[in-house]
Design an enzyme around this catalytic site. Structure first.
Site, PDB file in Angstrom:
ATOM      1  N   HIS A 126      76.603  47.055  11.455  1.00 56.20           N
ATOM      2  CA  HIS A 126      77.712  46.478  10.706  1.00 56.20           C
ATOM      3  C   HIS A 126      78.416  47.645  10.023  1.00 56.20           C
ATOM      4  O   HIS A 126      77.783  48.668   9.732  1.00 56.20           O
ATOM      5  CB  HIS A 126      77.213  45.484   9.652  1.00 56.20           C
ATOM      6  CG  HIS A 126      76.555  44.278  10.247  1.00 56.20           C
ATOM      7  ND1 HIS A 126      75.298  43.853   9.887  1.00 56.20           N
ATOM      8  CD2 HIS A 126      76.995  43.421  11.193  1.00 56.20           C
ATOM      9  CE1 HIS A 126      74.996  42.773  10.577  1.00 56.20           C
ATOM     10  NE2 HIS A 126      76.002  42.479  11.376  1.00 56.20           N
ATOM     11  N   ASP A 131      76.511  48.738   7.106  1.00 58.58           N
ATOM     12  CA  ASP A 131      75.233  49.415   7.388  1.00 58.58           C
ATOM     13  C   ASP A 131      75.490  50.918   7.493  1.00 58.58           C
ATOM     14  O   ASP A 131      74.674  51.737   7.093  1.00 58.58           O
ATOM     15  CB  ASP A 131      74.626  48.967   8.730  1.00 58.58           C
ATOM     16  CG  ASP A 131      74.232  47.505   8.764  1.00 58.58           C
ATOM     17  OD1 ASP A 131      73.741  46.994   7.735  1.00 58.58           O
ATOM     18  OD2 ASP A 131      74.397  46.881   9.836  1.00 58.58           O
ATOM     19  N   GLU A 181      81.282  38.049  20.149  1.00 59.31           N
ATOM     20  CA  GLU A 181      79.944  37.442  20.199  1.00 59.31           C
ATOM     21  C   GLU A 181      80.071  36.004  19.706  1.00 59.31           C
ATOM     22  O   GLU A 181      80.100  35.760  18.498  1.00 59.31           O
ATOM     23  CB  GLU A 181      78.963  38.232  19.322  1.00 59.31           C
ATOM     24  CG  GLU A 181      77.580  37.607  19.262  1.00 59.31           C
ATOM     25  CD  GLU A 181      76.579  38.378  18.394  1.00 59.31           C
ATOM     26  OE1 GLU A 181      76.936  39.459  17.890  1.00 59.31           O
ATOM     27  OE2 GLU A 181      75.459  37.894  18.224  1.00 59.31           O
ATOM     28  N   GLU A 235      74.597  36.207  23.015  1.00 60.01           N
ATOM     29  CA  GLU A 235      73.308  36.129  22.324  1.00 60.01           C
ATOM     30  C   GLU A 235      72.584  34.882  22.818  1.00 60.01           C
ATOM     31  O   GLU A 235      73.122  33.773  22.785  1.00 60.01           O
ATOM     32  CB  GLU A 235      73.477  36.080  20.798  1.00 60.01           C
ATOM     33  CG  GLU A 235      72.136  35.808  20.118  1.00 60.01           C
ATOM     34  CD  GLU A 235      72.029  36.199  18.664  1.00 60.01           C
ATOM     35  OE1 GLU A 235      72.717  37.153  18.249  1.00 60.01           O
ATOM     36  OE2 GLU A 235      71.232  35.557  17.965  1.00 60.01           O
ATOM     37  N   HIS A 245      72.477  31.885  20.446  1.00 64.44           N
ATOM     38  CA  HIS A 245      73.784  31.266  20.224  1.00 64.44           C
ATOM     39  C   HIS A 245      74.137  30.336  21.386  1.00 64.44           C
ATOM     40  O   HIS A 245      74.699  29.259  21.172  1.00 64.44           O
ATOM     41  CB  HIS A 245      74.867  32.330  20.062  1.00 64.44           C
ATOM     42  CG  HIS A 245      74.676  33.205  18.852  1.00 64.44           C
ATOM     43  ND1 HIS A 245      75.534  34.229  18.542  1.00 64.44           N
ATOM     44  CD2 HIS A 245      73.722  33.193  17.877  1.00 64.44           C
ATOM     45  CE1 HIS A 245      75.129  34.822  17.422  1.00 64.44           C
ATOM     46  NE2 HIS A 245      74.028  34.211  17.005  1.00 64.44           N
ATOM     47  N   ASP A 285      69.431  29.235  13.138  1.00 60.76           N
ATOM     48  CA  ASP A 285      69.403  30.388  14.048  1.00 60.76           C
ATOM     49  C   ASP A 285      68.118  31.172  13.786  1.00 60.76           C
ATOM     50  O   ASP A 285      67.949  31.765  12.725  1.00 60.76           O
ATOM     51  CB  ASP A 285      70.643  31.246  13.762  1.00 60.76           C
ATOM     52  CG  ASP A 285      70.817  32.361  14.756  1.00 60.76           C
ATOM     53  OD1 ASP A 285      70.083  32.414  15.761  1.00 60.76           O
ATOM     54  OD2 ASP A 285      71.710  33.200  14.519  1.00 60.76           O
ATOM     55  N   ASP A 298      66.386  33.631  15.813  1.00 65.01           N
ATOM     56  CA  ASP A 298      66.199  35.038  16.219  1.00 65.01           C
ATOM     57  C   ASP A 298      64.738  35.352  16.541  1.00 65.01           C
ATOM     58  O   ASP A 298      64.220  36.413  16.165  1.00 65.01           O
ATOM     59  CB  ASP A 298      66.728  36.002  15.134  1.00 65.01           C
ATOM     60  CG  ASP A 298      68.243  35.908  14.958  1.00 65.01           C
ATOM     61  OD1 ASP A 298      68.919  35.463  15.894  1.00 65.01           O
ATOM     62  OD2 ASP A 298      68.735  36.282  13.883  1.00 65.01           O
ATOM     63  N   ASP A 318      68.315  41.122  19.294  1.00 62.27           N
ATOM     64  CA  ASP A 318      68.672  40.617  17.965  1.00 62.27           C
ATOM     65  C   ASP A 318      67.570  39.668  17.517  1.00 62.27           C
ATOM     66  O   ASP A 318      67.740  38.449  17.508  1.00 62.27           O
ATOM     67  CB  ASP A 318      70.045  39.939  17.992  1.00 62.27           C
ATOM     68  CG  ASP A 318      70.647  39.841  16.589  1.00 62.27           C
ATOM     69  OD1 ASP A 318      69.980  40.263  15.620  1.00 62.27           O
ATOM     70  OD2 ASP A 318      71.772  39.341  16.460  1.00 62.27           O
TER      71      ASP A 318
HETATM   72 MN   LIG Z   1      73.664  38.638  17.402  1.00 68.38          MN
END
Ligand SMILES: [Mn+2]
Length: 345
Positions: free
Chosen positions: A50, A53, A175, A211, A214, A249, A251, A283
């Site tokens: 990001h 980040d 994404e 993803e 997703h 979500d 992950d 991810d």
């Molecule tokens: Mn992702």
């Protein structure tokens, strides 16, 4: 480690403190430099960022400061033998993005989002990655009547056109995610993401990132979402993980919930030589119950499972498969795949 030509990445957020909406962190924060060591130790090649980040608190910094800090980070990556895969603008935590960023009803909020995106592009260029990813987190609504959904598409195109013009060397991948944090998102699937790219000023610089979770949250098959992106030559990255049904979500580690669904993703990626097109991003997040000292296993396990599945894909008896398809004996095809995954004859 035999990596079959694939390169692997994850984001600093994938080593995380385990907080959820109902409880506080359960693991200590790991410093960014410690995370960089983990990339090498676990066999990864690249870092996903990001914008903040890479340059913390960038809203409070001047453009020249941002570039200076990003260039310093590039040198640390070089020293660690790592590259940046992409940079993504974090447009979902700032007070100006409460009602969305590019599609916010308040013009001042849209201006903030565009200016933040330009800073993100400066960072991407300073990290010498030509690649940017947009997760359109808050571009949607809780109330359908709150925004004009057709105008929202135009606003997204305008914002993306601004980025494409500002940074001519950059490619952008969308994404998509169908929900969360918003109830319903505007660009929920790969079909929407491909179509959005075609409406911009430089369709050839617009791609997609699938993803797994997703796609599952959209009720779709991740392997087919990848295949759609591949058919348009738009699949430029993936975020592999897993997801137990239609919930928050999760992950989860790649393949941890549904091994066959993971196999099908590796099958489509490997059959289409994805290692020549993009990197394999993982991810994944450790579950909240994982102890701090063992909270990197989700990454190493996901990478290992991917490589195991590449081996399974390449050792699949394709002529037996073809014969079963020709005979339309799909039950036996089912058995062939399952027995191969189980290592049975
Ligand atoms: Mn992702």
């Amino acid at each position: 480690m035999e990596k079959y030509g694939y390169k692997f990445s994850f984001g600093p957020w994938n080593i995380h403190e385990g907080a959820d909406p109902f409880g506080p962190p359960v693991r200590p924060t790991v410093a960014f430099d410690k995370k960089l060591e983990a990339y090498q130790r676990l066999g990864f090649d690249a870092v996903q960022f990001h914008d903040d980040d890479a340059v913390p608190n960038l809203d409070d910094k001047r453009p020249d400061q941002i570039v200076q800090e990003a260039r310093a980070l590039k040198q640390r990556l070089d020293a660690a033998g790592l590259v940046a895969e992409f940079v993504a603008p974090r447009l979902w935590e700032h007070p100006m993005t409460i009602d969305g960023a590019y599609t916010a009803n308040d013009p001042a909020a849209r201006t903030y989002a565009r200016e933040r995106s330009r800073k993100m592009l400066d960072i991407a260029q300073s990290l010498e990655t030509g690649f940017v990813v947009l997760w359109l987190a808050r571009e949607g609504t809780y109330m359908r009547e709150a925004k004009d959904a057709a105008r929202a598409v135009d606003l997204l195109v305008e914002a993306i056109d601004d980025m494409l013009a500002y940074a001519p060397g950059i490619r952008i991948a969308i994404e998509p995610k169908p929900n969360e944090p918003m109830d319903i998102s505007y660009i929920p699937t790969i079909g929407h993401a491909v179509a959005l790219g075609l409406k911009t000023r430089s369709p050839e610089r617009m791609g997609v990132l699938v993803e797994s979770a997703h796609a599952i949250l959209a009720g779709l098959d991740p392997a087919d979402e990848m295949a759609f992106g591949l058919a348009y030559d738009k699949l430029w990255s993936v975020h592999l993980n897993d997801q137990n049904g239609l919930k928050f979500d999760q992950d989860r580690s790649f393949g941890a919930v549904n091994l066959r669904r993971a196999f099908d993703q590796v099958l489509v990626l490997d059959d289409h030589r994805f290692w020549e097109r993009g990197m394999v991003g993982l991810d994944v997040k450790a579950v909240r119950t994982q102890k701090a000292e063992a909270a990197e296993k989700h990454l190493s396990n996901s990478l290992e499972l991917f490589l195991w599945l590449v081996e399974r894909v390449r050792s699949l008896d394709r002529s037996a498969m073809r014969q079963l398809i020709e005979a339309r004996d799909y039950e036996e095809l089912d058995r062939l795949i399952l027995s191969h995954l189980m290592g049975r004859a």
